[in-house]
Design a protein around this motif. Structure first.
Motif, PDB file in Angstrom:
ATOM      1  N   SER A  47       5.274   7.414   4.652  1.00 51.82           N
ATOM      2  CA  SER A  47       5.329   6.208   5.483  1.00 51.82           C
ATOM      3  C   SER A  47       5.941   5.062   4.660  1.00 51.82           C
ATOM      4  CB  SER A  47       3.915   5.828   5.934  1.00 51.82           C
ATOM      5  OG  SER A  47       3.891   4.455   6.270  1.00 51.82           O
ATOM      6  N   VAL A  48       7.015   4.495   5.148  1.00 50.93           N
ATOM      7  CA  VAL A  48       7.738   3.465   4.396  1.00 50.93           C
ATOM      8  C   VAL A  48       6.844   2.239   4.157  1.00 50.93           C
ATOM      9  CG1 VAL A  48       9.739   1.913   4.418  1.00 50.93           C
ATOM     10  CG2 VAL A  48       9.962   4.254   5.275  1.00 50.93           C
ATOM     11  N   ARG A  49       6.222   1.760   5.217  1.00 47.48           N
ATOM     12  CA  ARG A  49       5.407   0.540   5.062  1.00 47.48           C
ATOM     13  C   ARG A  49       4.195   0.784   4.160  1.00 47.48           C
ATOM     14  NH1 ARG A  49       7.998  -0.113   9.825  1.00 47.48           N
ATOM     15  NH2 ARG A  49       8.616  -2.218  10.454  1.00 47.48           N
ATOM     16  N   ASP A  50       3.564   1.967   4.283  1.00 49.73           N
ATOM     17  CA  ASP A  50       2.402   2.265   3.420  1.00 49.73           C
ATOM     18  C   ASP A  50       2.808   2.307   1.948  1.00 49.73           C
ATOM     19  OD1 ASP A  50       0.952   2.483   5.702  1.00 49.73           O
ATOM     20  OD2 ASP A  50       0.524   4.638   5.552  1.00 49.73           O
ATOM     21  N   GLU A  51       3.946   2.941   1.690  1.00 48.59           N
ATOM     22  CA  GLU A  51       4.387   3.064   0.292  1.00 48.59           C
ATOM     23  C   GLU A  51       4.801   1.707  -0.276  1.00 48.59           C
ATOM     24  OE1 GLU A  51       4.198   5.872  -1.649  1.00 48.59           O
ATOM     25  OE2 GLU A  51       3.103   6.607   0.107  1.00 48.59           O
ATOM     26  N   LEU A  52       5.424   0.903   0.564  1.00 45.44           N
ATOM     27  CA  LEU A  52       5.809  -0.445   0.113  1.00 45.44           C
ATOM     28  C   LEU A  52       4.575  -1.275  -0.231  1.00 45.44           C
ATOM     29  CD1 LEU A  52       8.662  -1.747   2.466  1.00 45.44           C
ATOM     30  CD2 LEU A  52       8.734  -1.448  -0.014  1.00 45.44           C
ATOM     31  N   LEU A  53       3.587  -1.207   0.651  1.00 47.41           N
ATOM     32  CA  LEU A  53       2.356  -1.970   0.421  1.00 47.41           C
ATOM     33  C   LEU A  53       1.677  -1.516  -0.874  1.00 47.41           C
ATOM     34  CD1 LEU A  53       0.279  -4.055   1.389  1.00 47.41           C
ATOM     35  CD2 LEU A  53      -0.765  -2.290   2.811  1.00 47.41           C
ATOM     36  N   LYS A  54       1.637  -0.204  -1.088  1.00 50.95           N
ATOM     37  CA  LYS A  54       1.017   0.318  -2.318  1.00 50.95           C
ATOM     38  C   LYS A  54       1.759  -0.187  -3.558  1.00 50.95           C
ATOM     39  CE  LYS A  54       0.084   4.807  -0.661  1.00 50.95           C
ATOM     40  NZ  LYS A  54       0.289   6.234  -0.907  1.00 50.95           N
ATOM     41  N   ASP A  59       2.126  -3.848  -8.261  1.00 48.05           N
ATOM     42  CA  ASP A  59       2.827  -4.925  -8.992  1.00 48.05           C
ATOM     43  C   ASP A  59       1.936  -6.155  -9.167  1.00 48.05           C
ATOM     44  OD1 ASP A  59       5.135  -3.506  -9.230  1.00 48.05           O
ATOM     45  OD2 ASP A  59       6.227  -4.546  -7.643  1.00 48.05           O
ATOM     46  N   GLN A  60       1.078  -6.410  -8.178  1.00 45.47           N
ATOM     47  CA  GLN A  60       0.204  -7.596  -8.239  1.00 45.47           C
ATOM     48  C   GLN A  60      -1.133  -7.258  -8.904  1.00 45.47           C
ATOM     49  OE1 GLN A  60       2.168  -9.083  -4.051  1.00 45.47           O
ATOM     50  NE2 GLN A  60      -0.054  -9.305  -4.229  1.00 45.47           N
ATOM     51  N   ARG A  61      -1.181  -6.116  -9.542  1.00 47.46           N
ATOM     52  CA  ARG A  61      -2.374  -5.685 -10.279  1.00 47.46           C
ATOM     53  C   ARG A  61      -3.635  -5.730  -9.409  1.00 47.46           C
ATOM     54  NH1 ARG A  61      -2.751  -8.517 -15.875  1.00 47.46           N
ATOM     55  NH2 ARG A  61      -4.204  -6.823 -16.252  1.00 47.46           N
ATOM     56  N   GLY A  62      -3.456  -5.375  -8.134  1.00 43.43           N
ATOM     57  CA  GLY A  62      -4.611  -5.185  -7.263  1.00 43.43           C
ATOM     58  C   GLY A  62      -5.182  -6.454  -6.639  1.00 43.43           C
ATOM     59  N   LEU A  63      -4.447  -7.578  -6.743  1.00 42.75           N
ATOM     60  CA  LEU A  63      -4.994  -8.847  -6.209  1.00 42.75           C
ATOM     61  C   LEU A  63      -4.103  -9.440  -5.118  1.00 42.75           C
ATOM     62  CD1 LEU A  63      -6.088 -10.629  -9.517  1.00 42.75           C
ATOM     63  CD2 LEU A  63      -7.375  -8.980  -8.149  1.00 42.75           C
ATOM     64  N   CYS A  64      -4.741 -10.078  -4.135  1.00 45.67           N
ATOM     65  CA  CYS A  64      -4.025 -10.792  -3.073  1.00 45.67           C
ATOM     66  C   CYS A  64      -3.137 -11.879  -3.706  1.00 45.67           C
ATOM     67  CB  CYS A  64      -5.027 -11.431  -2.104  1.00 45.67           C
ATOM     68  SG  CYS A  64      -4.252 -12.577  -0.934  1.00 45.67           S
ATOM     69  N   ALA A  65      -1.905 -11.989  -3.220  1.00 48.52           N
ATOM     70  CA  ALA A  65      -0.945 -12.936  -3.796  1.00 48.52           C
ATOM     71  C   ALA A  65      -1.400 -14.382  -3.683  1.00 48.52           C
ATOM     72  CB  ALA A  65       0.406 -12.784  -3.107  1.00 48.52           C
ATOM     73  N   ALA A  76      -5.187  -4.866   3.316  1.00 55.93           N
ATOM     74  CA  ALA A  76      -4.068  -5.746   2.969  1.00 55.93           C
ATOM     75  C   ALA A  76      -2.875  -5.464   3.871  1.00 55.93           C
ATOM     76  CB  ALA A  76      -3.669  -5.527   1.506  1.00 55.93           C
ATOM     77  N   HIS A  77      -1.930  -6.373   3.859  1.00 54.02           N
ATOM     78  CA  HIS A  77      -0.688  -6.131   4.587  1.00 54.02           C
ATOM     79  C   HIS A  77       0.473  -6.802   3.852  1.00 54.02           C
ATOM     80  CE1 HIS A  77      -2.017  -9.994   6.442  1.00 54.02           C
ATOM     81  NE2 HIS A  77      -0.776 -10.290   6.158  1.00 54.02           N
ATOM     82  N   ARG A 103      11.778  -8.578  -3.279  1.00 60.78           N
ATOM     83  CA  ARG A 103      11.331  -9.802  -3.973  1.00 60.78           C
ATOM     84  C   ARG A 103      10.790 -10.855  -3.010  1.00 60.78           C
ATOM     85  NH1 ARG A 103      16.861 -10.321  -7.024  1.00 60.78           N
ATOM     86  NH2 ARG A 103      17.349  -9.623  -4.937  1.00 60.78           N
ATOM     87  N   ASN A 104      11.057 -10.670  -1.718  1.00 60.31           N
ATOM     88  CA  ASN A 104      10.526 -11.612  -0.722  1.00 60.31           C
ATOM     89  C   ASN A 104       9.208 -11.111  -0.120  1.00 60.31           C
ATOM     90  OD1 ASN A 104      10.659 -13.932   0.991  1.00 60.31           O
ATOM     91  ND2 ASN A 104      11.426 -12.634   2.657  1.00 60.31           N
ATOM     92  N   MET A 105       8.754  -9.954  -0.593  1.00 59.71           N
ATOM     93  CA  MET A 105       7.526  -9.381  -0.022  1.00 59.71           C
ATOM     94  C   MET A 105       6.333  -9.581  -0.959  1.00 59.71           C
ATOM     95  SD  MET A 105       8.934  -5.702   1.340  1.00 59.71           S
ATOM     96  CE  MET A 105      10.544  -5.594   2.133  1.00 59.71           C
ATOM     97  N   LEU A 106       5.181  -9.851  -0.356  1.00 59.59           N
ATOM     98  CA  LEU A 106       3.939 -10.018  -1.114  1.00 59.59           C
ATOM     99  C   LEU A 106       2.843  -9.206  -0.428  1.00 59.59           C
ATOM    100  CD1 LEU A 106       3.991 -13.931  -1.415  1.00 59.59           C
ATOM    101  CD2 LEU A 106       4.574 -12.322  -3.245  1.00 59.59           C
ATOM    102  N   ALA A 107       1.931  -8.670  -1.208  1.00 58.51           N
ATOM    103  CA  ALA A 107       0.752  -8.026  -0.621  1.00 58.51           C
ATOM    104  C   ALA A 107      -0.336  -9.090  -0.492  1.00 58.51           C
ATOM    105  CB  ALA A 107       0.266  -6.882  -1.498  1.00 58.51           C
ATOM    106  N   VAL A 108      -0.871  -9.207   0.721  1.00 59.66           N
ATOM    107  CA  VAL A 108      -1.821 -10.282   1.009  1.00 59.66           C
ATOM    108  C   VAL A 108      -3.028  -9.695   1.745  1.00 59.66           C
ATOM    109  CG1 VAL A 108      -2.080 -12.417   2.352  1.00 59.66           C
ATOM    110  CG2 VAL A 108      -0.006 -12.044   1.048  1.00 59.66           C
ATOM    111  N   CYS A 109      -4.221 -10.272   1.511  1.00 56.52           N
ATOM    112  CA  CYS A 109      -5.441  -9.749   2.137  1.00 56.52           C
ATOM    113  C   CYS A 109      -5.426  -9.993   3.645  1.00 56.52           C
ATOM    114  CB  CYS A 109      -6.673 -10.382   1.498  1.00 56.52           C
ATOM    115  SG  CYS A 109      -6.896 -12.112   1.936  1.00 56.52           S
ATOM    116  N   LYS A 110      -6.301  -9.253   4.335  1.00 52.84           N
ATOM    117  CA  LYS A 110      -6.360  -9.377   5.796  1.00 52.84           C
ATOM    118  C   LYS A 110      -7.539 -10.219   6.259  1.00 52.84           C
ATOM    119  CE  LYS A 110      -4.434  -4.986   7.487  1.00 52.84           C
ATOM    120  NZ  LYS A 110      -4.903  -3.630   7.823  1.00 52.84           N
ATOM    121  N   GLU A 111      -8.143 -10.983   5.344  1.00 55.76           N
ATOM    122  CA  GLU A 111      -9.341 -11.733   5.731  1.00 55.76           C
ATOM    123  C   GLU A 111      -9.027 -12.747   6.830  1.00 55.76           C
ATOM    124  OE1 GLU A 111     -12.420 -11.139   4.781  1.00 55.76           O
ATOM    125  OE2 GLU A 111     -11.667  -9.503   3.544  1.00 55.76           O
TER     126      GLU A 111
END
Ligand SMILES: [Zn+2]
Length: 229
Positions: A47-54, A59-65, A76-77, A103-111
């Motif tokens: 899955s492209v989106r799943d792999e990108l998110l992972k 890269d963010q060492r497991g933390l919301c940007a 996260a999304h 470089r324009n993408m960030l992993a962010v929490c879903k809270e």
């Protein structure tokens, strides 16, 4: 918020393959909305989106940007720093191009209610990809986030709601953990300043998962080191 050095992160192979796929399809615009759902990598359909998110979380060492909470793929999304659709962007590149730029993408929490939950397509001044923006962020003794730069201050406290009670509580717990670490280390052999430097280096340049709310630890440790100089 922590600095996310995008110059160091490589575009995942799966994204390059997905872009190739879109380019090969006649009449298709290359953009995030048209990403293929799956791409075959070394014989495996992924899955492209799943792999990108992972990859982003890694890269963010497991933390919301934005809030620095621990994130995993299930909570996260993918957020586009320059939104995919907005009416304020005036850069040279098109929004479609930026929508598939890693470089324009960030992993962010879903809270609910914090980070990009209420942002929509609004423009942000504070950019976790810019070290100088992160350096303008301060934390007061109540573990609230603030900045003397009014635009950054308004983004952090308003748009991203980073002083939500739950986040302030989390940062305060983290801060108290640091104070306990100071006490513990001061009773042991070794130079306190070197110990603080080592811990700071691990937070800023280490590998693997980082400590949740690492930004407040970095902020406090830098001040502690200066005070010990
Ligand atoms: Zn967050």
């Amino acid at each position: 918020m922590l600095h996310i050095d995008k110059s160091r992160s490589k575009q995942p192979q799966i994204l390059a393959l997905a872009i190739q796929d879109m380019r090969r399809t006649p009449g298709q615009t290359v953009c995030y909305d048209n990403l293929p759902s799956y791409v075959t990598v070394r014989g495996r359909s992924l899955s492209v989106r799943d792999e990108l998110l992972k990859a982003l979380i890694e890269d963010q060492r497991g933390l919301c940007a934005y809030c620095m909470r621990r994130i995993e793929p299930r909570n996260a999304h993918i957020e586009h720093y320059i939104p995919r659709h907005c009416d304020w962007y005036q850069g040279k590149r098109t929004l479609d191009e930026l929508s598939v730029d890693y470089r324009n993408m960030l992993a962010v929490c879903k809270e609910n209610g914090t980070c990009d939950a209420t942002r929509g397509n609004a423009e942000l001044t504070v950019d976790p990809r810019n070290q100088s923006d992160i350096e303008q962020i301060r934390y007061n003794t109540k573990a609230e986030i603030l900045s003397d730069n009014t635009a950054i201050d308004s983004d952090c406290r308003g748009l991203l709601n980073l002083n939500d009670g739950f986040l302030v509580y989390g940062r305060m717990q983290t801060l108290q953990g640091l104070y306990r670490w100071y006490q513990h280390e001061s009773r042991r052999a070794g130079d306190m300043k070197s110990k603080c430097r080592k811990r700071l280096d691990e937070l800023q340049n280490g590998t693997g998962h980082n400590d949740p709310y690492a930004g407040i630890l970095i902020y406090r440790l830098e001040r502690k080191i200066r005070a010990l100089s």
